[in-house]
Structures are given as C-alpha cells and as structure tokens.
Design an enzyme around this catalytic site. Sequence first.
Site, short mmCIF file in Angstrom:
data_model
loop_
_atom_site.label_atom_id
_atom_site.label_comp_id
_atom_site.label_asym_id
_atom_site.label_seq_id
_atom_site.Cartn_x
_atom_site.Cartn_y
_atom_site.Cartn_z
N ARG A 279 0.86 -1.19 0.00
CA ARG A 279 0.00 0.00 0.00
C ARG A 279 0.89 1.24 0.00
O ARG A 279 1.43 1.63 1.04
CB ARG A 279 -0.91 -0.02 1.22
CG ARG A 279 -2.12 0.91 1.12
CD ARG A 279 -3.01 0.78 2.35
NE ARG A 279 -3.52 -0.56 2.53
CZ ARG A 279 -4.61 -1.03 1.92
NH1 ARG A 279 -5.28 -0.26 1.08
NH2 ARG A 279 -5.02 -2.27 2.15
N GLU A 353 -5.37 -8.49 -2.97
CA GLU A 353 -5.97 -7.90 -4.17
C GLU A 353 -4.90 -7.29 -5.07
O GLU A 353 -4.07 -6.50 -4.63
CB GLU A 353 -6.98 -6.81 -3.80
CG GLU A 353 -7.64 -6.17 -5.00
CD GLU A 353 -8.30 -4.83 -4.67
OE1 GLU A 353 -8.40 -3.99 -5.59
OE2 GLU A 353 -8.69 -4.62 -3.51
N SER A 356 -8.85 -5.37 -10.30
CA SER A 356 -10.27 -5.14 -10.07
C SER A 356 -10.95 -4.87 -11.41
O SER A 356 -10.39 -4.17 -12.25
CB SER A 356 -10.46 -3.95 -9.13
OG SER A 356 -11.82 -3.78 -8.81
N ARG A 394 2.86 -3.46 -6.55
CA ARG A 394 2.17 -4.49 -5.77
C ARG A 394 2.34 -5.88 -6.38
O ARG A 394 2.52 -6.87 -5.67
CB ARG A 394 0.69 -4.16 -5.60
CG ARG A 394 -0.01 -5.17 -4.68
CD ARG A 394 -1.46 -4.84 -4.42
NE ARG A 394 -1.62 -3.65 -3.60
CZ ARG A 394 -2.79 -3.26 -3.08
NH1 ARG A 394 -3.88 -3.98 -3.31
NH2 ARG A 394 -2.87 -2.18 -2.34
#
Length: 433
Positions: A279, A353, A356, A394
């Site tokens: 993050r 995650e 998306s 990420r």
Amino acid sequence: MLDMKSIRESEQYQRRVQLAADHKGIKLSVAELLDLDNDRRRRLQEVEQLRQRRNAGSQEISLLMQQGAKDQAELKKQEIKHINLVLGEQEQKLREVEARFNERLALVPNIVSPDTPVGASDQDNVEVRRIGEPAVYPFPMRDHVELGELHGMMDIGRGVKTAGSRGYYLKGAGVLLHRAVQQLALDRLMHKGFMLLDVPLMVRTAAMENTAFFPLGQDQAFAIADEDRWLVGTSEVPLVNFYSGEIVDVSEPLRLAAASLCFRSEVGSAGRDVSGLYRVHQFAKVEQVILCEADEEVSERLLQEITANAEELLQLLELPYRVVAVCTGDMSQKTYKQYDIETWMPSRQAYGETHSSSNLLDFQARRSNIRYLDSDGQLRYCHTLNNTAVASPRILIPLLENHQREDGSIYIPQALRPYMNGIKELTIQHHND
C-alpha cells in the site's frame, strides 16, 4: 449519476437506489432527494411563470408607448418592477434549492446487479474460481522486502527518507521487472485491439466528478495547490474523460488502455500494510477502459472479457490467484458489478488484491455526458467498464515471493524474459549502494 426521471417515476427503482446507498454506506435519503426535486421543479415553474409575465408586460409597455398611453405604461412599469423584485427573490430561493438538490444527487449510488453478493466488507466477498494452488516450500521463505534488498532491487529506507511514509525506490532488476510487467500487459492489450494512450496525470475537478471519484473519494486524492487540478489515482479518469461531452460511435466497443503513474493518499489506511510495497502513495498501473452500447448483455460480456485479460496476465506470470465477486459493502458509489482478482502472497499467507474489474452501466457516462446514437437514431448514454490489467509495484510482491528458490535466486517467468534482456533468473550478487 442515475436518471432522475427513473427514480421519480418508479417506487421499485427508489427502493433499489436506497438499498444500494445503505449497503454501500452512503448517507443518502431517497425520500429527501425526491422532496428537494419536487421543491426545485415547483420553484422553477414559478420562476418561469414570473419571467413570462415580465416579458409579456415589457411588450405591453412598448405597445402602450406607441399608442401614447403614457399613464397606463407607467402603471405597467410599476407592476413589472414589482414582478422583478419577486422574481429576484424566487430565483435566489431556486438557486439554493438547486444547490441542495445537486449536492444530494451527486451522492446517489449506482444500483447493484442482482447477482452481487450482499455483505458489509471485503470479508464477505465470494470466491468465484481459483486458478493454481499455492506452492509448499520446504525452506524458510523470504518476504518481498528481504528478497528485494538481497538482490538490490529496492530501497524502502531511502524512499521514506526522501518521500515520507510509504515511499520507496526501485533499483536495477526491480526497475526492469516493474517495467516488464507493464509492457507485457500493454502488448497483450494492443494485440486484443485496445487503443493505447499516454494520458494526463493532473486533471480538473470536473474530470474527477465526471468519473464519480468525487465527491465521495476526494479524501483519497492529492490536490495541486492553488489550482483546479488533482493527481489521478487511476488512468480510468483521463481515459473516460477522453470522450466526455461527445457523441461516439460504439457500433464496436471502444477499447482504451494506458500505462500511467497513479497517486493515492490512502487516507483511512494508517497502520495497515505499512511495510513493503503493498500500500503505497505512488504506483504504476495499466488500465483497461471500455465504452459500449447501453445493453446489459453486452456490458456483462465485456466485463468477463476484461477480467479474462487480467487473468491471462497472471497465468503468464505463473502465479496462483482467485477471482472473487465483490459484495455490496465493498463496492464504490459508481459500481454496478465488480470482480476482484487476488493473487497468493506467501508472506501474508493469504490472497491479496492485485486487480479489479467493474461494470458501471451508464452511471459514469451520464456524469461525463458521453452518448451514442442507437439503431433507432435516439441518443443514449454509453455503458463504461474498467479493469486493472496490472499494478506495480504491488504485483512484485507475489512475483518475487512465489518464484523464490532456497538459495535466494528468483525464477523469471518465460513471458517476462523478452522484457528482461533474456534473463531467466535473478541470482544473488554483491550490490553497491
């Protein structure tokens, strides 16, 4: 934005909108919105009637003056003066009501698809499918930070020194991997007929409102001081706004893609995922955006298509992942239906995650005023969809962790090798700071 006429005329639709607001945690009363709408429409009618009376009176004065009836003209002038006084007051009240109405209208959420699971948070998302199984390693595993430092690929300490919390540097092979996953994604999308764009990263407030990132997501964005501009958190914003205010041809869906830096303030995430690259405030993302005709069967098919594009990338990266149907409480204001793709991250002993996919129906296109002519020659708002093809750094978390070996070396998936100068593996070497 939803069609106010549909809300006004259908009690069933009103219930769907209120339910969506409640599930998405948006403080909105549809009943209050309807009251404001009725008040606004009543006041608008009164203002228009006063304007008509004023205009008719002005014409009558002109006629009376031509006829030499000065006394009657003077009386009529006094009447018009009074009308203008009342009109000014009514126009002010109308502006106040319209401001309150528009403020509430901006909070109205998109309705939710019938097959969206009901839930309060991401804990209630429902697994749809799982591809690949997490490997069992017969040796103590290193996390991505250990691996990154071991291979001289990242420096988080200096990143924090330079940029503050959640700052980082990528170095050497870390930069190559960071760019390789993006270029692989872009090449795959270009092969599938997507038009590639290099987009503005600073946009006007209107662009954020058009795409429904404002007003509710304003605390997640970085503002440019003393300017009406913001740093984007996704290239979805400039990609959709590329066609804002236009009438487009969607006889074939418009497929757009961009690789861009993205910036998010991560308000509300204090204390969460503070170590490593999960993050961060600045990252890079390859985004897919599609505009199509307003047909739910078509946009559902395209939602599956863009989700499959992201899955294909993970398969090329040889990573285990799962697809989850996002529940009502984990959705944003603008979303009608959403899938998240979560990739296995050994250091978290969980799926995290990484992608998306969302179908927004015509919610975004209404706000952005993007329309097309249907087969009957009628103007209609498009459906819009978006998906993260890949987000880095990420994606480096599962990429490094899943492909590590006992000696600390890291396997490079075959699909990435052409973008890594043919390197098949990363071996531990001495690195100079």
